[in-house]
Design a protein around this motif. Structure first.
Motif, PDB file in Angstrom:
ATOM      1  N   THR A   1       0.915  -1.058  -0.039  1.00  8.25           N
ATOM      2  CA  THR A   1       0.075   0.053  -0.042  1.00  8.25           C
ATOM      3  C   THR A   1       0.938   1.292  -0.105  1.00  8.25           C
ATOM      4  OG1 THR A   1      -0.099   0.071   2.613  1.00  8.25           O
ATOM      5  CG2 THR A   1      -1.689  -1.224   1.322  1.00  8.25           C
ATOM      6  N   ASN A   2       0.183   2.327  -0.307  1.00 12.61           N
ATOM      7  CA  ASN A   2       0.911   3.715  -0.170  1.00 12.61           C
ATOM      8  C   ASN A   2       0.146   4.793   0.364  1.00 12.61           C
ATOM      9  OD1 ASN A   2       2.707   5.908  -0.934  1.00 12.61           O
ATOM     10  ND2 ASN A   2       2.166   5.930  -2.875  1.00 12.61           N
ATOM     11  N   PRO A   3       0.615   4.917   1.591  1.00  8.24           N
ATOM     12  CA  PRO A   3       1.905   4.714   2.366  1.00  8.24           C
ATOM     13  C   PRO A   3       1.872   3.196   2.847  1.00  8.24           C
ATOM     14  CG  PRO A   3       0.862   6.066   3.711  1.00  8.24           C
ATOM     15  CD  PRO A   3      -0.081   6.031   2.488  1.00  8.24           C
ATOM     16  N   THR A   4       3.148   2.863   3.497  1.00  2.70           N
ATOM     17  CA  THR A   4       2.842   1.570   3.702  1.00  2.70           C
ATOM     18  C   THR A   4       2.917   1.310   5.422  1.00  2.70           C
ATOM     19  OG1 THR A   4       5.468   1.930   4.208  1.00  2.70           O
ATOM     20  CG2 THR A   4       4.877   1.155   2.142  1.00  2.70           C
ATOM     21  N   GLY A   5       2.899   2.337   6.157  1.00  2.00           N
ATOM     22  CA  GLY A   5       3.059   2.219   7.633  1.00  2.00           C
ATOM     23  C   GLY A   5       4.599   1.867   7.942  1.00  2.00           C
ATOM     24  N   TYR A   6       5.391   1.928   7.361  1.00  2.00           N
ATOM     25  CA  TYR A   6       6.857   1.566   7.720  1.00  2.00           C
ATOM     26  C   TYR A   6       7.644   2.724   7.426  1.00  2.00           C
ATOM     27  CZ  TYR A   6       5.713  -3.486   7.927  1.00  2.00           C
ATOM     28  OH  TYR A   6       5.193  -4.575   8.182  1.00  2.00           O
ATOM     29  N   VAL A   7       8.645   2.838   8.177  1.00  2.00           N
ATOM     30  CA  VAL A   7       9.923   3.683   8.128  1.00  2.00           C
ATOM     31  C   VAL A   7      10.525   2.939   6.780  1.00  2.00           C
ATOM     32  CG1 VAL A   7      12.055   4.863   8.782  1.00  2.00           C
ATOM     33  CG2 VAL A   7      10.093   4.465  10.332  1.00  2.00           C
ATOM     34  N   ASP A   8      10.971   3.848   5.829  1.00  2.00           N
ATOM     35  CA  ASP A   8      11.548   3.318   4.658  1.00  2.00           C
ATOM     36  C   ASP A   8      13.061   2.448   4.902  1.00  2.00           C
ATOM     37  OD1 ASP A   8       9.411   4.227   3.006  1.00  2.00           O
ATOM     38  OD2 ASP A   8      10.886   5.606   2.185  1.00  2.00           O
ATOM     39  N   LYS A   9      13.746   3.014   5.865  1.00  2.00           N
ATOM     40  CA  LYS A   9      15.046   2.455   5.971  1.00  2.00           C
ATOM     41  C   LYS A   9      15.622   2.795   7.380  1.00  2.00           C
ATOM     42  CE  LYS A   9      17.585   5.441   3.075  1.00  2.00           C
ATOM     43  NZ  LYS A   9      18.453   5.586   1.955  1.00  2.00           N
ATOM     44  N   ALA A  10      16.357   2.211   8.009  1.00  2.00           N
ATOM     45  CA  ALA A  10      17.302   2.533   9.083  1.00  2.00           C
ATOM     46  C   ALA A  10      18.526   3.394   8.390  1.00  2.00           C
ATOM     47  CB  ALA A  10      17.772   1.527   9.929  1.00  2.00           C
ATOM     48  N   GLU A  11      19.162   4.286   9.185  1.00  2.00           N
ATOM     49  CA  GLU A  11      20.443   4.819   8.845  1.00  2.00           C
ATOM     50  C   GLU A  11      21.651   3.904   8.818  1.00  2.00           C
ATOM     51  OE1 GLU A  11      23.012   8.031  10.676  1.00  2.00           O
ATOM     52  OE2 GLU A  11      21.324   8.875   9.885  1.00  2.00           O
TER      53      GLU A  11
END
Length: 896
Positions: A323-333
Motif C-alpha cells: 500500500t501507499n503509504p506503507t506504515g513503515y519507515v523506509d529504512k534505518a540509517e
C-alpha cells in the motif's frame, strides 16, 4: 563443479539485484500488470471470482474475493445471493457412527454450571460441558452443543484420549463464539486534550486511500489563516480536524502559504522542508484495576483488532509494503552488527545418500549462531549451506534511526515496552524484536531478543516500524496498556466504546494424545474462534531445509490424533497460526472453514524426524484440506502462508480459495515423503510484501528416509506429488505461479491455468510440467525489477552421467501465450548434450509475429534451429489469441 560455481554466481547476482531494486521502490505495488490489456486482466479476474463461487457455492457471492480482485475497477458489479454470510450458510449435518451416548448443551448467557446440561437446563461454561461428557464410558460417542453467545475461556480446552469421539458444535444456526480474551468494561476519563508539538519539516498529507492522496484533507479558509499559528488554531477549533500541515511561502506556487486540515485517514509523516505540521491529541484512559486485568497484546473493539500505539501510524491489517503509504519507515540509517557466536556443531550424514541430486546428504547445525531457535538447530547453522543466496544465519542487534523520524526529539518513558517489526534485508520475510533500550544521543534502538521469526537471517534489515510505545499514542484508534498502572489509554476514533476484549491465551483447543495412545474422532464444528493473543515474540523452529521458521502452535493445536475434524468454523483474527497439526496426526479433515486476519499462517502442518529418519511416523499424514477460505493472513509475520507444511506428506488440498497474503499462498518447506495432491484451488494476491516467491512455493534441500514411496523399503526419494487443475494468479511481487525452488523434485504439474508467470525448476529432478496454460509470463507488475519473462526456466542440475534418464525435467504439451520472443532460460543450455537439458516437446507458443527464440550458448536460436538439435520436437509458434479464447481455455482446463 563448474555448474555449481555458475549457479552460485547467478544466484548471488539475482538476490543482490533484487535487494537493491526493492529498496529503491517500496510503495505502490501493482496487483495487475502494466503491459497486459486491462480488458484481459479484468476478464481473468472475473473468471477467478466465478471459479471461487463454483468451488464454494454455499458462500454465495463471496464478497471478500470480489473486493480482493478489485473487480469494481473493471465496472463489474457484485451481487449478494441469499447465502452471503457464514451465519446464513446451512450447517453441515452431523454424522455419527452411532447415536451419542450423551448430549450436553451449553449456554453462556442463560446457562448455569450447576445445571444438568440438557437443552432446557444448559450449563454455562464449555469447561463444565466437557466435564459432563467424561462421565460416560470411553469409546462412546459424545456431543456438546453451544448455544448462541460468547464463551470466554480462562484456560485452553484440553482434549485427551478420554475425549475421543467427542463433537463440539454450534447449535443449529446460532452464532457461538469461543474467545481467548477477557471482556472489560470501560469508564473513561480524559488524560490529554489539545494540540501536540509542532513537527518542523514534516508533512501529514499522505493517506492510504486509493487514488489522490488528499481525500481526507480540506483547505482552511486562506482569509483567516496566514501562518503556522493560525493554521494550528484552525485545526484546534475544527471538530473534524485530527492534524494540520502548513506549507510556507517557499513551497510551490500552487500551494503557497496553504493550511491543510486532515479530517481522517492515516496522518503519515513525510519529509517536507517548507512544511510545519501538528496533530490533535485526544487521549482518554480507563482504570481496569478493579477488574483484575491480565496483560494483553491485542485489544478487540467492536469485533475488530485495534492498533497498538506505534510509529509511523498505520494499521497492520490493512497497510503494508503493498500500500501507499506503507506504515513503515523506509529504512534505518544503519543496523547494529550481529552478536558473535561460536560455530555450530555440524552433523553431516554421508550415508545413505540421495545420489545424483544437487542436495544428496542430510546436514544440520546445532547451537552456535542458531541457538535462538527452539530447538536450537537449523540447516542455516551450517558454515557452508547450499542454496540461492546461501549463508550462515546471523541477525542484527539493533538499528540507528535517521534524524528525520518523527520521534527523534521525543523522550520515551519506557522504551523497553517497545517491539520493532522489520523486514529481512532481501525481503524473504520479517522479524520482530523486543527492545531493551533506546540511546537518544546515538539515535539507537537496541534489541533485547528476537529475529528468529525467519530462518535465513541477515546482518541488516529493511523497512521497519515500532509499536507499544506510550508516547507514540497520537492517532485515532490507537491504544496502549500500562501493566504497572493497570490502565488502558486510548485515542478514540469517533464515539467511545463501552467495552472491549483483551487477548489472554493463544490456544483455545488443544487436542493432544500420543502415537501409542491417540485421540480419536474429535470434531469441532460451526463455531467462531476469536480473540487469541499474538505469538510473534515466542519461540520458533526451523523444521527442515526450507527458508522458513515457524511456530508449533495455533488457535487450535492437534497432536497425537486420528480422524480429527475442523469443519465450518470461523477462525477470526488468530494472534498467530490459525490451526497447527503437529507430529503424529492421521487423516485429519479440515473443511469449509474461513480463517481471516491471522497474525501468522492460516494452517501449518509440522512433523518431526530423527535427523534424516522419518520412518517413525511422527508426522501429519493423510490430511485433507478441503474448500477452505483463507485470506488476509500474515498481519504480523511475513514469512507465512495460507497453508504451510514441513515434514508432512500425503496431504490433499482441494477446492480451497487463498488470497491476500505477504508471501506464498501454499508453501512446502521440504519434499518429505511426497504423495501430495493439490487440485482445484484458486490462489491469488500473494507475495504482496516479500520477493522471490509464488502462489505456490517448494524446497527440498534435505533428504529424508520414509516408506511413502515404497512401503516395503525405506527410501530417500519421495513419492510423486501432483498439482493439477489449479487457477493461480502470479501478481504483486510474485514471479512464478508454481515456484519449485532449490532442490524441489518429483512433482507432476498438469492442466493448471497459470497467470502472469512461467515454469520454474531450480536444482531439482523428476518434475513434469504437462498440459498447462501459461498466460503472459512476461507480464510486468510490481516484480518488473525481478522479471523472469520466460515460459520456462530451469537452473542447475537436471541430469548427470550417473543420473537415470527418467530424472530429466520435462516441460511438454504446454500452451504459453507471451509477448516476449525469448521463451526459455536454461542454465546451462548445452545443445551438444541432451543430458544437461530439460526435455521439451509438443508445446504451443502464441507470440507476436509468430516468432520466438531460445538463447543458448550465447546464440539466439529460432525454434526451427533449436529443433534441429533434437529439442522441442513437435512444438509450434502461432499468432496471439484474444481475450475470449483465453477465458474459454481457462474454463475448459478447469472443467467449468
Amino acid at each position: 563443479g563448474t555448474l555449481a560455481t555458475a549457479y552460485s554466481k547467478m544466484a548471488t547476482w539475482l538476490v543482490t539485484l533484487l535487494a537493491s531494486l526493492f529498496a529503491s521502490k517500496v510503495a505502490g505495488r501493482f496487483d495487475r500488470p502494466i503491459n497486459v490489456d486491462p480488458a484481459l486482466d479484468c476478464a481473468i479476474k472475473n473468471l477467478a471470482w466465478e471459479y471461487a463461487r463454483k468451488l464454494q457455492p454455499y458462500r454465495g457471492g463471496i464478497q471478500p474475493v470480489f473486493d480482493a480482485l478489485q473487480l469494481q475497477s473493471c465496472n463489474i458489479s457484485s451481487f449478494r445471493p441469499a447465502a452471503t454470510s457464514r451465519s446464513k450458510n446451512k450447517s453441515p449435518r452431523l454424522t455419527h457412527h452411532s447415536a451419542p451416548a450423551i448430549t450436553i448443551y451449553a449456554d453462556s448467557v442463560h446457562g448455569r454450571d450447576t445445571n444438568r446440561g440438557t437443552i432446557d437446563s444448559p450449563v454455562q461454561s464449555l469447561v463444565r460441558a466437557v466435564e459432563l461428557t467424561r462421565q460416560v464410558s470411553p469409546g462412546k460417542v459424545k456431543q456438546i452443543y453451544l448455544r448462541g453467545g460468547t464463551f470466554y475461556l480462562e484456560e485452553p480446552i484440553e482434549l485427551g484420549v478420554q475425549d475421543s469421539f467427542l463433537t463440539i458444535s454450534g447449535y443449529e444456526r446460532e452464532h457461538a463464539i469461543v474467545s481467548g480474551g477477557r471482556e472489560y468494561q470501560f469508564t473513561w476519563k480524559q488524560y490529554k486534550m489539545g494540540m501536540g508539538p509542532n513537527l518542523i519539516g514534516t508533512s501529514l498529507l499522505e493517506d492510504t486511500s486509493n487514488g489522490p492522496g488528499r481525500l481526507h484533507v480540506k483547505l482552511a479558509n486562506p482569509a483567516k489563516v496566514s501562518d503556522v499559528k493560525s493554521c494550528r488554531r484552525a485545526c484546534e477549533e475544527d471538530k473534524e480536524c485530527i492534524a494540520f500541515t502548513f506549507q510556507s511561502s517557499t513551497s510551490p506556487p500552487s500551494s503557497s502559504k496553504s493550511c491543510f486540515l486532515r479530517t481522517g485517514g492515516v496522518a503519515t509523516h513525510s519529509r517536507c522542508p517548507y512544511c510545519v505540521s501538528g496533530k490533535k491529541l485526544n487521549i482518554v484512559y480507563a482504570d481496569l484495576s478493579s477488574q483484575n486485568p491480565n496483560s494483553f497484546t491485542s485489544l478487540f473493539i467492536d469485533g475488530r483488532r485495534a492498533v497498538r500505539a506505534r510509529y509511523p501510524d498505520g494499521n497492520p491489517e490493512t497497510m503494508g509494503l503493498h500500500t501507499n503509504p506503507t506504515g513503515y519507515v523506509d529504512k534505518a540509517e544503519k543496523w547494529l552488527p550481529p552478536k558473535s557466536y561460536p560455530p555450530a556443531t555440524e552433523i553431516h550424514i554421508k550415508s545413505p545418500q540421495r545420489n545424483g541430486t544437487k542436495f544428496p546428504t542430510f546436514e544440520i547445525g546445532i547451537g552456535g549462531p542458531v541457538e535462538a531457535f527452539d530447538p536450537p538447530e537449523s540447516y542455516w547453522g551450517l558454515k557452508k549451506p547450499v542454496g540461492g543466496g546461501a549463508a550462515t544465519y546471523e541477525i542484527t542487534t539493533g538499528l540507528v534511526y535517521s534524524s528525520d523520524v518523527g520521534f527523534v526529539n521525543r523522550t520515551w518513558s519506557r522504551p523497553d515496552t517497545g517491539v520493532v517489526h522489520a523486514f529481512h534485508c532481501r525481503h524473504w520475510g520479517n522479524w520482530q524484536f523486543k527492545l531493551s533500550d533506546r540511546n537518544m544521543s546515538k539515535r539507537e534502538l537496541i534489541f533485547a531478543y528476537g529475529g528468529f521469526q525467519e530462518a535465513r537471517g541477515c546482518k541488516s534489515g529493511a523497512e521497519w516500524y515500532v509499536e507499544n510505545i506510550f508516547e507514540e499514542l497520537d492517532s485515532p484508534g490507537e491504544w496502549y496498556y500500562n501493566e504497572t498502572e493497570e490502565k488502558l489509554y486510548f485515542y478514540p476514533n469517533g464515539s467511545l466504546p463501552h467495552n472491549g476484549i483483551g487477548s489472554v491465551m493463544d490456544t483455545l483447543f488443544s487436542v493432544r494424545g500420543t502415537m501409542e495412545s491417540p485421540v480419536l474422532n474429535v470434531t469441532l464444528m460451526n463455531i467462531e474462534l476469536a480473540h487469541t493473543a499474538t505469538t510473534f515474540l515466542e519461540g520458533h523452529e526451523v523444521p527442515s531445509g526450507g527458508d522458513w521458521a515457524v511456530q508449533r502452535k495455533g488457535t487450535v493445536l492437534v497432536e497425537g490424533a486420528i480422524n480429527f475434524v475442523l469443519q465450518n468454523c470461523l477462525l477470526n483474527a488468530p494472534g498467530g497460526n490459525g490451526l497447527c497439526l503437529s507430529n503424529y496426526v492421521r487423516n485429519a479433515v479440515i473443511q469449509d472453514n474461513e480463517i481471516v486476519w491471522s497474525g501468522a499462517s492460516g494452517i501449518v502442518s509440522l512433523g518431526s524426524a530423527d535427523l534424516l529418519d522419518g520412518t517413525l511416523g511422527t508426522q501429519p499424514r493423510g490430511t485433507q484440506i478441503l474448500r477452505n477460505l483463507i485470506h488476509e493472513n500474515g498481519v504480523y509475520g511475513k514469512q507465512t502462508a495460507s497453508y504451510m507444511q514441513a515434514l508432512s506428506c500425503q496431504t490433499e488440498l482441494v477446492g480451497n480459495v487463498f488470497f491476500n497474503g505477504p508471501r506464498g499462498g501454499i508453501n512446502f518447506n521440504d519434499g518429505f515423503g511426497g504423495g501430495n495432491l493439490l487440485k482445484n484451488n484458486l490462489v491469488f494476491n500473494h507475495v504482496r510484501e516479500t520477493t522471490a516467491h509464488g502462489p505456490f512455493n517448494s524446497w527440498d534441500r534435505l533428504p529424508y528416509l520414509t516408506k511413502v514411496k515404497n512401503e516395503d523399503k525405506p527410501s530417500l526419494y519421495p513419492a510423486q506429488s501432483t498439482i493439477t487443475r489449479n487457477f493461480l494468479i502470479s501478481n504483486y511481487l510474485s514471479t512464478w505461479p508454481l515456484d519449485h525452488d532449490d532442490g524441489s523434485s518429483f512433482y507432476n504439474d498438469t492442466y493448471n491455468f497459470l497467470i502472469y508467470g512461467g515454469y520454474k525448476g531450480s536444482n531439482g529432478h523428476g518434475k513434469k510440467a504437462l498440459n498447462n496454460i501459461y498466460v503472459y509470463p512476461d507480464a510486468i507488475h510490481a516484480s518488473h525489477f525481478f522479471r523472469m519473462p520466460y515460459c520456462a526456466v530451469s537452473w542447475g542440475a537436471t541430469a548427470t552421467k550417473s543420473t537415470p534418464a527418467s530424472w530429466h525435467e520435462v516441460w511438454a504439451n504446454n500452451t504459453c501465450i507471451t509477448g516476449s520472443p525469448n521463451v526459455y532460460e536454461f542454465a546451462p543450455c548445452n545443445t551438444q548434450d541432451a543430458d544437461d537439458m530439460p526435455i521439451t516437446a509438443n508445446n504451443t507458443f502464441y507470440a507476436p509475429k509468430h516468432f520466438i527464440y531460445i538463447e543458448c550458448h550465447k546464440a539466439n536460436l529460432t525454434l526451427e534451429e533449436y529443433q534441429r538439435y533434437g529439442f522441442d520436437l513437435g512444438s509450434v509458434v502461432l499468432d496471439p489469441v484474444g481475450t475470449d479464447v483465453i477465458v474459454k481455455w481457462g474454463r475448459d482446463i478447469l472443467n467449468f
